[in-house]
Design an enzyme around this catalytic site. Structure first.
Site, PDB file in Angstrom:
ATOM      1  N   GLY A  51      -4.600  -8.351   6.359  1.00 40.60           N
ATOM      2  CA  GLY A  51      -4.696  -9.799   6.381  1.00 40.60           C
ATOM      3  C   GLY A  51      -4.870 -10.427   5.022  1.00 40.60           C
ATOM      4  O   GLY A  51      -4.632  -9.806   3.991  1.00 40.60           O
ATOM      5  N   GLU A 115     -13.288  -6.510   6.454  1.00 37.71           N
ATOM      6  CA  GLU A 115     -12.802  -5.258   5.854  1.00 37.71           C
ATOM      7  C   GLU A 115     -13.850  -4.796   4.848  1.00 37.71           C
ATOM      8  O   GLU A 115     -14.834  -5.489   4.584  1.00 37.71           O
ATOM      9  CB  GLU A 115     -11.446  -5.479   5.182  1.00 37.71           C
ATOM     10  N   HIS A 230      -5.900   3.846  -1.422  1.00 36.22           N
ATOM     11  CA  HIS A 230      -6.350   3.435  -0.081  1.00 36.22           C
ATOM     12  C   HIS A 230      -6.846   4.675   0.651  1.00 36.22           C
ATOM     13  O   HIS A 230      -6.191   5.714   0.633  1.00 36.22           O
ATOM     14  CB  HIS A 230      -5.196   2.787   0.690  1.00 36.22           C
ATOM     15  N   ARG A 276     -13.519   0.535  -1.288  1.00 37.50           N
ATOM     16  CA  ARG A 276     -12.408   1.494  -1.141  1.00 37.50           C
ATOM     17  C   ARG A 276     -12.545   2.738  -2.003  1.00 37.50           C
ATOM     18  O   ARG A 276     -12.254   3.842  -1.559  1.00 37.50           O
ATOM     19  CB  ARG A 276     -11.116   0.788  -1.535  1.00 37.50           C
ATOM     20  N   HIS A 337      -2.291   2.778  -3.766  1.00 35.58           N
ATOM     21  CA  HIS A 337      -2.051   1.574  -2.961  1.00 35.58           C
ATOM     22  C   HIS A 337      -1.797   0.320  -3.793  1.00 35.58           C
ATOM     23  O   HIS A 337      -0.939  -0.487  -3.461  1.00 35.58           O
ATOM     24  CB  HIS A 337      -3.274   1.370  -2.071  1.00 35.58           C
ATOM     25  N   GLU A 361       1.105  -8.952  -7.912  1.00 31.54           N
ATOM     26  CA  GLU A 361       0.591  -7.625  -8.295  1.00 31.54           C
ATOM     27  C   GLU A 361       1.017  -7.210  -9.703  1.00 31.54           C
ATOM     28  O   GLU A 361       0.320  -6.439 -10.368  1.00 31.54           O
ATOM     29  CB  GLU A 361       1.018  -6.585  -7.251  1.00 31.54           C
ATOM     30  N   ARG A 372     -10.084  -3.879  -6.487  1.00 30.56           N
ATOM     31  CA  ARG A 372      -9.759  -5.093  -5.720  1.00 30.56           C
ATOM     32  C   ARG A 372     -10.481  -5.119  -4.374  1.00 30.56           C
ATOM     33  O   ARG A 372     -10.498  -4.126  -3.641  1.00 30.56           O
ATOM     34  CB  ARG A 372      -8.256  -5.149  -5.476  1.00 30.56           C
TER      35      ARG A 372
HETATM   36  P1  FAD Z   1       5.960  -7.812  -3.668  1.00 28.13           P
HETATM   37  O1  FAD Z   1       5.622  -8.430  -2.374  1.00 28.13           O
HETATM   38  O2  FAD Z   1       5.925  -6.344  -3.757  1.00 28.13           O
HETATM   39  O3  FAD Z   1       7.425  -8.305  -4.070  1.00 28.13           O
HETATM   40  C1  FAD Z   1       8.068  -7.780  -5.203  1.00 28.13           C
HETATM   41  C2  FAD Z   1       9.455  -8.401  -5.303  1.00 28.13           C
HETATM   42  O4  FAD Z   1       9.995  -8.105  -6.589  1.00 28.13           O
HETATM   43  C3  FAD Z   1      10.461  -7.877  -4.291  1.00 28.13           C
HETATM   44  O5  FAD Z   1      11.216  -8.964  -3.824  1.00 28.13           O
HETATM   45  C4  FAD Z   1      11.345  -6.940  -5.127  1.00 28.13           C
HETATM   46  O6  FAD Z   1      12.676  -6.820  -4.653  1.00 28.13           O
HETATM   47  C5  FAD Z   1      11.323  -7.654  -6.458  1.00 28.13           C
HETATM   48  N1  FAD Z   1      11.631  -6.787  -7.604  1.00 28.13           N
HETATM   49  C6  FAD Z   1      10.935  -5.738  -8.074  1.00 28.13           C
HETATM   50  N2  FAD Z   1      11.530  -5.221  -9.170  1.00 28.13           N
HETATM   51  C7  FAD Z   1      12.638  -5.963  -9.397  1.00 28.13           C
HETATM   52  C8  FAD Z   1      13.683  -5.917 -10.350  1.00 28.13           C
HETATM   53  N3  FAD Z   1      13.744  -4.998 -11.323  1.00 28.13           N
HETATM   54  N4  FAD Z   1      14.672  -6.854 -10.269  1.00 28.13           N
HETATM   55  C9  FAD Z   1      14.674  -7.778  -9.279  1.00 28.13           C
HETATM   56  N5  FAD Z   1      13.709  -7.865  -8.352  1.00 28.13           N
HETATM   57  C10 FAD Z   1      12.700  -6.974  -8.406  1.00 28.13           C
HETATM   58  N6  FAD Z   1      -2.803  -7.125   0.389  1.00 28.13           N
HETATM   59  C11 FAD Z   1      -3.562  -8.007   1.080  1.00 28.13           C
HETATM   60  O7  FAD Z   1      -4.083  -8.959   0.502  1.00 28.13           O
HETATM   61  N7  FAD Z   1      -3.732  -7.840   2.420  1.00 28.13           N
HETATM   62  C12 FAD Z   1      -3.177  -6.816   3.123  1.00 28.13           C
HETATM   63  O8  FAD Z   1      -3.343  -6.719   4.323  1.00 28.13           O
HETATM   64  C13 FAD Z   1      -2.386  -5.878   2.404  1.00 28.13           C
HETATM   65  N8  FAD Z   1      -1.823  -4.837   3.051  1.00 28.13           N
HETATM   66  C14 FAD Z   1      -0.953  -4.035   2.362  1.00 28.13           C
HETATM   67  C15 FAD Z   1      -0.274  -3.035   3.055  1.00 28.13           C
HETATM   68  C16 FAD Z   1       0.654  -2.247   2.395  1.00 28.13           C
HETATM   69  C17 FAD Z   1       1.396  -1.178   3.152  1.00 28.13           C
HETATM   70  C18 FAD Z   1       0.897  -2.448   1.017  1.00 28.13           C
HETATM   71  C19 FAD Z   1       1.900  -1.611   0.286  1.00 28.13           C
HETATM   72  C20 FAD Z   1       0.205  -3.426   0.314  1.00 28.13           C
HETATM   73  C21 FAD Z   1      -0.724  -4.233   0.990  1.00 28.13           C
HETATM   74  N9  FAD Z   1      -1.417  -5.231   0.314  1.00 28.13           N
HETATM   75  C22 FAD Z   1      -2.202  -6.094   1.024  1.00 28.13           C
HETATM   76  C23 FAD Z   1      -1.120  -5.537  -1.090  1.00 28.13           C
HETATM   77  C24 FAD Z   1      -0.156  -6.740  -1.132  1.00 28.13           C
HETATM   78  O9  FAD Z   1       0.738  -6.642  -0.051  1.00 28.13           O
HETATM   79  C25 FAD Z   1       0.628  -6.809  -2.419  1.00 28.13           C
HETATM   80  O10 FAD Z   1      -0.227  -6.678  -3.514  1.00 28.13           O
HETATM   81  C26 FAD Z   1       1.342  -8.158  -2.532  1.00 28.13           C
HETATM   82  O11 FAD Z   1       2.105  -8.400  -1.368  1.00 28.13           O
HETATM   83  C27 FAD Z   1       2.243  -8.169  -3.751  1.00 28.13           C
HETATM   84  O12 FAD Z   1       3.033  -9.323  -3.706  1.00 28.13           O
HETATM   85  P2  FAD Z   1       4.033  -9.618  -4.886  1.00 28.13           P
HETATM   86  O13 FAD Z   1       4.702 -10.903  -4.559  1.00 28.13           O
HETATM   87  O14 FAD Z   1       3.329  -9.509  -6.170  1.00 28.13           O
HETATM   88  O15 FAD Z   1       5.078  -8.394  -4.851  1.00 28.13           O
HETATM   89  C1  SIN Z   2      -5.267  -2.846   4.737  1.00 26.17           C
HETATM   90  O1  SIN Z   2      -4.844  -3.451   5.729  1.00 26.17           O
HETATM   91  O2  SIN Z   2      -6.081  -1.922   4.789  1.00 26.17           O
HETATM   92  C2  SIN Z   2      -4.751  -3.233   3.410  1.00 26.17           C
HETATM   93  C3  SIN Z   2      -5.464  -4.420   2.945  1.00 26.17           C
HETATM   94  C4  SIN Z   2      -5.316  -4.599   1.480  1.00 26.17           C
HETATM   95  O3  SIN Z   2      -4.767  -3.753   0.785  1.00 26.17           O
HETATM   96  O4  SIN Z   2      -5.805  -5.617   0.990  1.00 26.17           O
END
Ligand code: FAD
Ligand code: SIN
Length: 529
Positions: A51, A115, A230, A276, A337, A361, A372
């Site tokens: 979430g 959490e 994680h 974590r 993670h 990220e 985090r």
């Molecule tokens: P991302 O959502 O990863 O998007 C990256 C984008 O960059 C994508 O569109 C990709 O195609 C693009 N990209 C990358 N490299 C290039 C390139 N060279 N050229 C063009 N495009 C590129 N966080 C929470 O707060 N709550 C949660 O419940 C949670 N659960 C998670 C569960 C999982 C399985 C994972 C893996 C992570 C979770 N996290 C959670 C962490 C969180 O999801 C991420 O940190 C967050 O979504 C990152 O968002 P972002 O927009 O920075 O990158």
């Molecule tokens: C999870 O659902 O355990 C992931 C949450 C997070 O990475 O913030």
């Protein structure tokens, strides 16, 4: 490869929560091009389960969310960045709801869960365990309402174009075209680097591209040693490293070793909801003690219908691997993670290069410190994506790219790209890199293991210096670069803080309150955010 040139006002690299939110902010001010290297839905955002944390429940307050975040960060959070996130977070979430995002409710009231390391129920979730998918859906739909936003999917950014410390665009591979995109401001939102490790929850797109690209362009990179592992991913031969959300422990799931013994009371008073890093190391310790490759996550004491309703995606996925989570314990082990470090930014997402912003990220805002707090990253992406977008608008009247100069630069970029080549087995190197990083720079590190990893990486530095015109090889180059920065920073920090744990320096160590920094052409050094 067909070369071409395009010019937009704003280039957003990445289509997860941070990139999309930034694009929406920019849309009223000029043309925006959003690049994703795969399908738009293929991002960490799309896979987020547990979430999004926000102080909106009756029992919660912004200052308590602030305190929990600071505590989890283990002394290294940037306080003003945390304050911005927790204070502005509620407004951005309500806005997201007004754009159509649906979070689970109890009656008409939003439903909050808890959490690890949160002292209040403050985590909003959607469809039980598909929060990221819902946030993605709402943002993609909102972005579609602006004719000024266009999108290239399957468009791989190779490098940034920087002149006199001013970012003016990027080179992009799209099909058989090599596009030089010029822009007044560029926002990097490329997500994390989990694929650098052989065991990770991250999707295949998370290869640290943005960090490597920014580093090559000369940007300041900070806190790279802080990798969050994680505690609970599915351990089943043949199954992917599927995440088993921390929210399961929030709803009462417990950890047991392979002898069926609950063990967290030996490690922390908050038991399964300790932070974590604590839970992850406790699991590793139990795995060593019992000579096993996993421990168990047990929900069998919870009501079966509740489990199926609350965690439908996890329930269905585990069934595919013949595990009925309502009836049997789930074998779990930790995996890489999240990366707390990244491209250093101020509160407006500005990096050390003019016209280059970073959010999500890929960025290091300092919000997460050394560890985090769960579910803070979606919130960070939303808040700082919007803030970066707001600030980037200031570049609208700067940096007009004239046609002749653009053509000259395009030629320069194209010539450079087509000039080089390298001979090595890319797939084998990728696989070895991921093993080396997991075994030597993983949950527990020491001088010897880190030095061995560094030696391995140094022997591949010719790959980091080569140029490639295909995604797989360019990704490998970026993964090696990100791995190098993580290892170099981990070697510098001779102490254990947050998620960075050194078996040879169990105390915090000298300089522990400072931040590691990396810049092209220099070894990791002590800097400040
Ligand atoms: P991302 O959502 O990863 O998007 C990256 C984008 O960059 C994508 O569109 C990709 O195609 C693009 N990209 C990358 N490299 C290039 C390139 N060279 N050229 C063009 N495009 C590129 N966080 C929470 O707060 N709550 C949660 O419940 C949670 N659960 C998670 C569960 C999982 C399985 C994972 C893996 C992570 C979770 N996290 C959670 C962490 C969180 O999801 C991420 O940190 C967050 O979504 C990152 O968002 P972002 O927009 O920075 O990158
Ligand atoms: C999870 O659902 O355990 C992931 C949450 C997070 O990475 O913030």
């Amino acid at each position: 490869m067909k070369p071409s040139v395009e010019t937009v006002d704003f280039l957003v690299i990445g289509g997860g929560v941070a990139g999309l939110r930034a694009a929406i902010e920019l849309a009223a001010n000029g043309s925006v091009l959003v690049l994703t290297k795969d399908k738009i839905t293929e991002s960490s955002t799309g896979y987020a389960q547990g979430g999004i944390a926000v102080a909106l429940s009756d029992e919660d307050e912004v200052c308590i969310h602030y305190d929990d975040t600071i505590k989890a960060g283990d002394g290294l959070c940037k306080e003003d960045a945390v304050r911005v996130m927790v204070e502005e977070g509620p407004g951005y979430i309500l806005e997201l709801i007004s754009w159509g995002a649906e979070f689970d409710r109890e009656g008409s009231k939003l439903s909050f869960t808890i959490e690890a390391a949160h002292t209040r129920k403050r985590i909003l979730h959607s469809n039980g365990d598909s929060t990221g998918k819902e946030i993605d859906r709402a943002l993609i739909n909102k972005a579609r309402t602006f004719s000024s936003i266009s999108r290239y999917d399957f468009a791989f950014t190779l490098d940034l174009i920087v002149e006199d410390n001013r970012c003016i665009g990027a080179t992009v591979l799209r099909g058989d075209s090599l596009i030089t995109v010029f822009a007044r401001a560029v926002i990097l939102a490329t997500g994390g680097a989990g694929q650098v490790f052989s065991k990770t929850t991250n999707p295949l797109i998370s290869t640290g591209d943005g960090i490597a690209i920014a580093y090559r362009a000369g940007a300041l990179i900070t806190d790279m040693e802080f990798i969050q592992f994680h505690p609970t991913t599915l351990y089943s031969p043949g199954a992917p490293q599927f995440l088993l959300s921390e929210a399961m422990r929030g709803e009462g799931a417990v950890l047991k070793n392979i002898n069926g013994k609950r063990f967290m009371s030996e490690y922390h008073e908050m038991l399964e909801l300790a932070s974590r890093d604590t839970v992850t190391r406790a699991i590793v310790s139990e795995m060593v003690k019992t000579e096993s490759k996993h421990v168990f996550l047990d929900l069998t004491h919870l009501d079966k219908d509740f489990v199926k309703r609350r965690f439908p995606r996890i329930y269905t996925t585990c069934l595919q691997y013949d595990i009925d989570i309502t009836e049997e314990m789930i074998p779990v082990c930790p995996a890489a993670h999240y990366i707390m470090g990244g491209v250093s930014t101020n509160l407006d997402g500005e990096t050390s290069i003019k016209g280059l912003f970073a959010a999500g990220e890929v960025a290091c805002t300092g919000v997460h410190g050394a560890n985090r707090l769960a579910s803070n990253s979606l919130l960070e992406g939303l808040v700082f994506g919007a803030r970066a977008g707001k600030k980037a608008v200031c570049y609208l009247n700067e940096g007009n790219v004239d046609g002749t100069a653009a053509e000259a630069r395009r030629k320069q970029v194209t010539d450079r790209k087509t000039a080089s080549s390298a001979r090595f087995d890319a797939e084998k190197t990728r696989s070895s890199l991921r093993q080396v990083m997991w075994n030597k720079v993983g949950i527990i590190r020491c001088e010897k293991s880190l030095a061995a990893a560094m030696k391995w990486l140094n022997r591949r530095d010719f790959i980091m210096e080569a140029s490639f015109l295909n995604r797989r090889e360019a990704e490998l180059k970026n993964m090696l670069t990100a791995a190098h920065l993580i290892t170099d920073s981990a070697l510098l920090r001779k102490g254990s803080v947050g998620a960075h744990y050194r078996s040879d320096y169990k105390q915090r160590g000298e300089n522990w309150e400072r931040h590691t920094a990396c810049k092209k052409g220099k070894a990791a050094y002590w800097g400040d955010l």
